[in-house]
Write an enzyme that holds these catalytic residues in place. Structure first.
Site, PDB file in Angstrom:
ATOM      1  CG  HIS A   1     -77.872  17.573  69.400  1.00  0.00           C
ATOM      2  ND1 HIS A   1     -77.650  16.330  68.881  1.00  0.00           N
ATOM      3  CD2 HIS A   1     -77.462  18.453  68.450  1.00  0.00           C
ATOM      4  CE1 HIS A   1     -77.126  16.453  67.667  1.00  0.00           C
ATOM      5  NE2 HIS A   1     -77.005  17.728  67.379  1.00  0.00           N
TER       6      HIS A   1
ATOM      7  NE  ARG B   1     -78.272  12.893  63.775  1.00  0.00           N
ATOM      8  CZ  ARG B   1     -79.037  13.918  64.128  1.00  0.00           C
ATOM      9  NH1 ARG B   1     -80.313  13.951  63.772  1.00  0.00           N
ATOM     10  NH2 ARG B   1     -78.541  14.917  64.816  1.00  0.00           N
TER      11      ARG B   1
END
Length: 506
Positions: free
Chosen positions: A249, A272
């Site tokens: 990740h 995000r």
């Protein structure tokens, strides 16, 4: 049914969301269950999941006018990395009903949706407060605890380390576990829901065997994630798949006063999704923030660290509980202005201004001409965004953008981020019913759900699909296992089917 003589319970190994979904489903179908967890409390990694749970065609989406459905979701999941359409179909086609099940049966708030990387619609559901993995998993734990307290239909045993399956011929009929220095046995079909191997760091570990190149990385996984189900399954001939596909990740959170900690807290992908930008050491963007996880991580390897995830005021306000929580944990910092951020980064303020202006210009051009632009876009089409376009995965979706003139005085929440071992796509191979298999066929009495299963996500899992995987395949395997205990024509059914789980615990 002689293989389980007949069994009067379903054994669930693992108390995260996969196990809790399976156990609650067993009870909901009129069965009995015993849940075994090797930790001192239930929850597992599921409680750390920060972005939410995907659903396509949910009541929440319909209320918001989001035109999503299972077909669009299946296409996104296959494009995102899944390789087995039949399993992707189960995951996505069940998603709406299973998210609605959580809301209706467990009184959960999943009223907010975000678009995460690789998704063509906003479909990742969360509530207004806390981390969704925590709220969802705890709601199911509390329900099973109440069932165990008020009825004989469920038992929960913690500090119980399952180490061996009990066989009768080719069928699994129970398991052995250690607790407080003694070995105990439970009988019945077994559902493995004990997670992946993202913290299996020993020299003979699954990581060392399949991905030795990742052993140096930090992890988001708790120390319990050592691949127990995979190892026990392999010991009886169960086939595994995709064990080499370990997801790194891009946004593990670095604590400035403990930068080398092996276990890292994860920055939710939703940060995000609401408009967070990823900057390199020079204050410049270098990737599509909403690209696939493996893509963003790959671009980080090519760029200059330290990397920062930056949320402007509008982005932070949309996910303020997360931002304040991370700040309180010391893994995010609030800056009163872009000028203060530039000073702390040691870059000219003008660099941050130019970075935001270029991003803003690309967003505005996309509004006017969505299909224009000179760069290839992800998931398809063309992009106006040069910073990401040059990587071949141009940005197509924008949210909470600000122009460069605002940066100097704009407040920001900012975290230093680093790639981390996060999720194991591989595991025990299974059917659409969650049944484990050998080369010769289905293993009677053995099922798998959640991260212990392999083949659901292919070589890359999309954000929001892990909690969904736990619920969908937890429920699928729970239904299949309880049906197995009932025998033909429900001959061995022990309990009437409750009208509602809530009715059992009044």
């Amino acid at each position: 049914m002689a293989a389980v003589f007949p069994a009067n319970q379903v054994i669930v190994v693992g108390g995260g969301l996969g196990g809790m979904s399976a156990a609650n489903q067993v009870v909901e179908c009129g069965g009995k269950t015993v849940l075994l967890d090797k930790s001192s409390f239930c929850g597992g990694n599921s409680t750390k999941a920060t972005s939410g749970i995907n659903g396509a065609g949910t009541k929440t989406q319909k209320n918001k006018g989001i035109p999503d459905n299972a077909e669009i979701f299946i296409a996104d999941t296959l494009k995102g990395g899944a390789k087995k359409p039949e399993l992707a179909k189960v995951l996505c086609a069940n998603s709406a009903a299973d998210v609605d099940w959580l809301v209706e049966k467990f009184d959960l708030d999943l009223s907010l949706v975000a678009r995460l990387g690789g998704h063509s619609q906003p479909r990742t559901h969360r509530g207004a407060e806390r981390f969704p993995g925590m709220t969802i998993t705890y709601a199911l734990i509390q329900m099973l605890e109440k069932v165990a307290e008020k009825t004989d239909r469920a038992r929960i045993i913690t500090k119980a380390e399952v180490f061996k399956l009990i066989m009768n011929g080719k069928a699994v009929v129970g398991c052995e576990y250690r607790k407080a220095g003694a070995v105990h046995k439970e009988f019945g079909p077994v559902i493995f829901a004990s997670g992946g191997f993202g913290a299996d760091f020993g020299s003979d570990s699954l990581l060392a065997q399949y991905r030795p190149d990742l052993l140096h990385l930090p992890t988001t996984n708790g120390e319990h994630c050592t691949g127990d189900a995979i190892k026990m399954g392999e010991a009886i001939g169960a086939t595994t798949t995709d064990l080499e596909w370990v997801q790194v990740h891009p946004t593990g959170l670095v604590k400035p006063d403990d930068p080398d900690a092996k276990v890292k807290f994860l920055a939710a992908e939703a940060l995000r999704g609401v408009g967070g930008l990823v900057l390199d050491a020079n204050g410049k963007r270098f990737a599509n923030e909403l690209g696939r996880r493996d893509y963003v991580t790959g671009e980080m390897w090519k760029s200059k660290p330290p990397f920062r995830l930056c949320l402007n005021k509008a982005a932070a306000d949309e996910i303020i509980w997360h931002a304040k929580h991370y700040t309180g944990r010391g893994v995010m910092k609030f800056y009163e202005s872009g000028a203060a951020l530039a000073k702390d980064m040691g870059v000219p303020l003008q660099t941050l201004v130019d970075t935001h202006q270029a991003h803003y210009d690309a967003a505005k051009k996309t509004e006017k001409d969505p299909d224009g632009g000179s760069w290839p876009a992800y998931p398809s089409g063309k992009s106006w965004d040069e910073a990401s376009g040059k990587t071949g995965s141009g940005k197509k979706f924008y949210h909470n953008v600000i122009d460069g003139s605002k940066v100097a005085a704009e407040p920001f929440y900012v975290a230093i981020i680093t790639p981390v071992i996060h999720y194991c796509m591989g595991g025990l191979e299974c059917t659409v019913e969650g049944e484990c298999i050998t080369k010769a066929g289905v293993i009677p009495g053995l099922y798998v759900a959640g991260e212990a299963a392999g083949g659901i996500h292919g070589n890359n899992r999309l954000g929001g699909n892990s909690l969904l995987d736990c619920v969908v395949f937890g429920r699928v395997s729970g239904k299949a296992a309880v049906k197995y205990t009932f025998g033909a024509g429900d001959k061995f059914r022990l309990c009437p089917t409750p009208p509602e789980l809530k009715e059992l615990v009044k």
